[in-house]
Design a protein around this motif. Sequence first.
Motif, PDB file in Angstrom:
ATOM      1  N   ARG A 184      11.540  -2.225   5.096  1.00 11.63           N
ATOM      2  CA  ARG A 184      10.543  -2.449   4.219  1.00 11.63           C
ATOM      3  C   ARG A 184      10.981  -3.811   3.763  1.00 11.63           C
TER       4      ARG A 184
ATOM      5  N   GLU B  13      -7.670  -4.593  -0.858  1.00 10.11           N
ATOM      6  CA  GLU B  13      -8.118  -3.778   0.346  1.00 10.11           C
ATOM      7  C   GLU B  13      -8.130  -4.375   1.638  1.00 10.11           C
TER       8      GLU B  13
ATOM      9  N   LYS C 207      -4.900  -5.138   3.028  1.00 11.09           N
ATOM     10  CA  LYS C 207      -4.357  -4.321   3.647  1.00 11.09           C
ATOM     11  C   LYS C 207      -4.774  -4.129   5.050  1.00 11.09           C
TER      12      LYS C 207
ATOM     13  N   TRP D 208       1.261  -0.815   4.429  1.00 10.14           N
ATOM     14  CA  TRP D 208       1.264  -1.818   3.209  1.00 10.14           C
ATOM     15  C   TRP D 208       0.543  -1.161   1.924  1.00 10.14           C
ATOM     16  N   ASP D 209       1.531  -1.328   0.913  1.00 13.38           N
ATOM     17  CA  ASP D 209       0.944  -0.742  -0.386  1.00 13.38           C
ATOM     18  C   ASP D 209       0.217  -1.811  -1.125  1.00 13.38           C
TER      19      ASP D 209
ATOM     20  N   ASP E  42      -0.192  -2.072  -4.570  1.00 13.19           N
ATOM     21  CA  ASP E  42       0.346  -2.051  -5.659  1.00 13.19           C
ATOM     22  C   ASP E  42       1.663  -2.723  -5.759  1.00 13.19           C
ATOM     23  N   THR E  43       2.411  -2.434  -4.799  1.00 12.56           N
ATOM     24  CA  THR E  43       3.809  -2.713  -4.815  1.00 12.56           C
ATOM     25  C   THR E  43       3.889  -4.059  -3.840  1.00 12.56           C
ATOM     26  N   ARG E  44       2.880  -4.128  -2.913  1.00  6.43           N
ATOM     27  CA  ARG E  44       3.043  -5.451  -1.864  1.00  6.43           C
ATOM     28  C   ARG E  44       4.437  -5.280  -1.064  1.00  6.43           C
TER      29      ARG E  44
ATOM     30  N   SER F 150       5.991  -0.946   4.740  1.00  4.39           N
ATOM     31  CA  SER F 150       7.124  -0.213   5.365  1.00  4.39           C
ATOM     32  C   SER F 150       6.439  -0.067   6.967  1.00  4.39           C
TER      33      SER F 150
END
Length: 124
Positions: free
Chosen positions: A29, A37, A40, A57-58, A60-62, A65
């Motif tokens: 990670r 989005e 993303k 890829w998240d 919010d957290t950037r 994984s």
Amino acid sequence: MKRCYFIFTALILVLQFSVHAQTRDSLTRFRVSGACEMCKERIEGTLKIKGVRSGAWDVDTRILSLRYDPKKINLPGIHKLLADVGHDTELEKASDAVYNALPACCHYREIEKIGNLTRRYSME
């Protein structure tokens, strides 16, 4: 009896090799800069290559994984691929030309600057 023993031994060996083949992937990670989005989709789409099993890829957290096969692709190569499409990572920075070509909603550097200014002035 010998034949049953041989078949049983062969079956155990086959199962052992298949389990070993599934565990050679690496999991990691790391932070990838982005804003929306569309970012993303671009980030995850870039990872649809040989050697990458999955990448999520998240927004919010950037945090990305990633599950990949280090025998087929290395981690610095993945960072470079992401920078080449306009996204800064912990190891690579996207060129200004590529970054500036991103859609306006994807200009995460400006959003980060505004966020830093807001935090700085709210602390005073």
